[in-house]
Design a protein around this motif. Sequence first.
Motif, PDB file in Angstrom:
ATOM      1  N   LYS A 168      57.964  -6.918 -30.363  1.00  0.00           N
ATOM      2  CA  LYS A 168      58.537  -6.454 -29.101  1.00  0.00           C
ATOM      3  C   LYS A 168      57.418  -5.921 -28.200  1.00  0.00           C
ATOM      4  N   PRO A 169      57.663  -5.870 -26.879  1.00  0.00           N
ATOM      5  CA  PRO A 169      56.633  -5.352 -25.971  1.00  0.00           C
ATOM      6  C   PRO A 169      56.230  -3.924 -26.334  1.00  0.00           C
ATOM      7  N   MET A 170      54.936  -3.673 -26.416  1.00  0.00           N
ATOM      8  CA  MET A 170      54.411  -2.343 -26.715  1.00  0.00           C
ATOM      9  C   MET A 170      53.083  -2.141 -26.022  1.00  0.00           C
ATOM     10  N   LYS A 171      52.859  -0.885 -25.641  1.00  0.00           N
ATOM     11  CA  LYS A 171      51.564  -0.467 -25.117  1.00  0.00           C
ATOM     12  C   LYS A 171      50.881   0.366 -26.206  1.00  0.00           C
ATOM     13  N   ILE A 172      49.662  -0.015 -26.573  1.00  0.00           N
ATOM     14  CA  ILE A 172      48.997   0.599 -27.720  1.00  0.00           C
ATOM     15  C   ILE A 172      47.619   1.095 -27.302  1.00  0.00           C
ATOM     16  N   LEU A 173      47.339   2.363 -27.603  1.00  0.00           N
ATOM     17  CA  LEU A 173      46.033   2.965 -27.359  1.00  0.00           C
ATOM     18  C   LEU A 173      45.166   2.771 -28.588  1.00  0.00           C
ATOM     19  N   VAL A 174      43.967   2.212 -28.423  1.00  0.00           N
ATOM     20  CA  VAL A 174      43.075   1.992 -29.557  1.00  0.00           C
ATOM     21  C   VAL A 174      41.755   2.713 -29.328  1.00  0.00           C
ATOM     22  N   PHE A 201      46.969  -3.356 -24.556  1.00  0.00           N
ATOM     23  CA  PHE A 201      46.098  -2.398 -25.217  1.00  0.00           C
ATOM     24  C   PHE A 201      45.274  -1.622 -24.196  1.00  0.00           C
ATOM     25  N   ILE A 202      45.098  -0.336 -24.483  1.00  0.00           N
ATOM     26  CA  ILE A 202      44.187   0.519 -23.725  1.00  0.00           C
ATOM     27  C   ILE A 202      43.079   0.915 -24.682  1.00  0.00           C
ATOM     28  N   CYS A 203      41.835   0.641 -24.318  1.00  0.00           N
ATOM     29  CA  CYS A 203      40.714   0.823 -25.249  1.00  0.00           C
ATOM     30  C   CYS A 203      39.914   2.076 -24.900  1.00  0.00           C
ATOM     31  N   LEU A 204      39.585   2.837 -25.919  1.00  0.00           N
ATOM     32  CA  LEU A 204      38.851   4.097 -25.780  1.00  0.00           C
ATOM     33  C   LEU A 204      37.626   4.056 -26.689  1.00  0.00           C
ATOM     34  N   ASN A 205      36.461   4.468 -26.163  1.00  0.00           N
ATOM     35  CA  ASN A 205      35.222   4.498 -26.956  1.00  0.00           C
ATOM     36  C   ASN A 205      35.037   3.162 -27.686  1.00  0.00           C
ATOM     37  N   GLY A 236      50.901   7.067 -21.844  1.00  0.00           N
ATOM     38  CA  GLY A 236      52.298   6.743 -22.103  1.00  0.00           C
ATOM     39  C   GLY A 236      52.425   5.622 -23.110  1.00  0.00           C
ATOM     40  N   ALA A 237      51.521   5.619 -24.091  1.00  0.00           N
ATOM     41  CA  ALA A 237      51.482   4.543 -25.077  1.00  0.00           C
ATOM     42  C   ALA A 237      52.583   4.701 -26.113  1.00  0.00           C
TER      43      ALA A 237
END
Length: 457
Positions: A168-174, A201-205, A236-237
């Motif tokens: 399903k649609p999801m927003k994921i912080l990695v 996806f939202i990417c960090l470091n 808002g992930a």
Amino acid sequence: MAALSCFKAYDVRGRLGTELNPAIAQRIARAFAEVLGAERVAVGHDPRASSESLFAAVKAGLLEAGVEVLDLGLCGTEEMYHATAYFEADGGIEVTASHNPMDYNGLKMVGKGAAPLDPAGAMAQIKALAESGAFAAPKPGGDVRPAKAARGAYVRSVLGFIDIPVLKPMKILVNAGNGAAGPTFDALAAALSRKRAPLSFICLNHEPDGSFPNGIPNPLLPENQPLTAQAVLAAGADMGIAWDGDFDRCFLFDHLGRFIPGEYIVGLLAEVFLAKEKGAKIVHDPRILWNTQEIVTRLGGTPVMARTGHAYLKQALRDTGAVYGGEMSAHHYFRDFACCDSGMIPWLLIVELMSRRGVTLADLVSERMAAFPSSGEINFRVADVAATVARVRAAMEPAAMAVDETDGLSLDMGGWRFNLRASNTEPLLRLNVESRGDAALLAQAVAQVRELIAPGG
């Protein structure tokens, strides 16, 4: 050569310069090749500043033994495992210190099929030969071959664990923590996009950086968790993922920014695999186990306890045919991934479970965390580990309902239980406590055992 203190229970890890340096790494690699009779070895490294020189030394040691070196370059430990099995190599070596401090590095080593090395067998023989230097004459014919197909094959294997059309649609912080995870994650994300997975996806470091400008990536430490938690909330992930330096462990956060302790993820993954394979065996470690055992037995599976540590969990999977094994420390092992651990497969399976059930990660774990609260791992530095464990045992065992010594000392006190064990990789005594639905009793139990370990401290 003097005794090598960098050899631990099931890998090599030591302080740079004194315990581990390129000369030592070269000797270990040559000993590895001779003990295993290796002709082909897969080799990779993490992004630490010291890893490149150790990586070169490992390759040099293997070349002296006439080995064909499959050069994986910068990669995660699990990519080395996969390449060892996929290319039918005789062994594999990853240069990494995972989550250890900056002045450490190490070698993770496996045999044919990515099988763990027996601590009392091959590992002991490698150590002895590296120390003695009694090597056979150098062999001709060694060469280095870039393993260009390795990552694509790895991505196909990992994505084979999930049913992409059900996602399903999801927003994921990695959060890659500037470790090795970023490039590999990008390859997975690109493949998911090509297959039209509705994930963003939202990417960090995200960029590998051996100076670790945001600190050593060890998301298990409470002080390292707020960065990911706050980023999840800010974005808002639907969930967050953080990895350690060589990404063989992944750590999950729910949409509320709450860190989910590893033992509850073990329970969820047990549920996933028992739905796929009725009556399967599930391996777990002895530290925190009630939640996992209850889920596995209720769903018709068989729980199997193994000693803590990747060599022991992997061997248990191989010995029993278990489909999955998990440790509370966030190591997760998969029969169909050469019985090795992966930091990418777990989060994909959890996303699939969330999609199938139409619930959040918080929904999946909240009831389980209330039913079986746990202390998390509490570490102590003590002068005499054996004497400390004996003192705790003398005080607590008379009232215990059951005693287990699979790994350290585990005592079942009825409404609560604890495990007390020496670390395999660090000079620490580790305590884990759990209860059956009673957070107040858990707090009392922790205080009671803590006082026995460190009186007045």
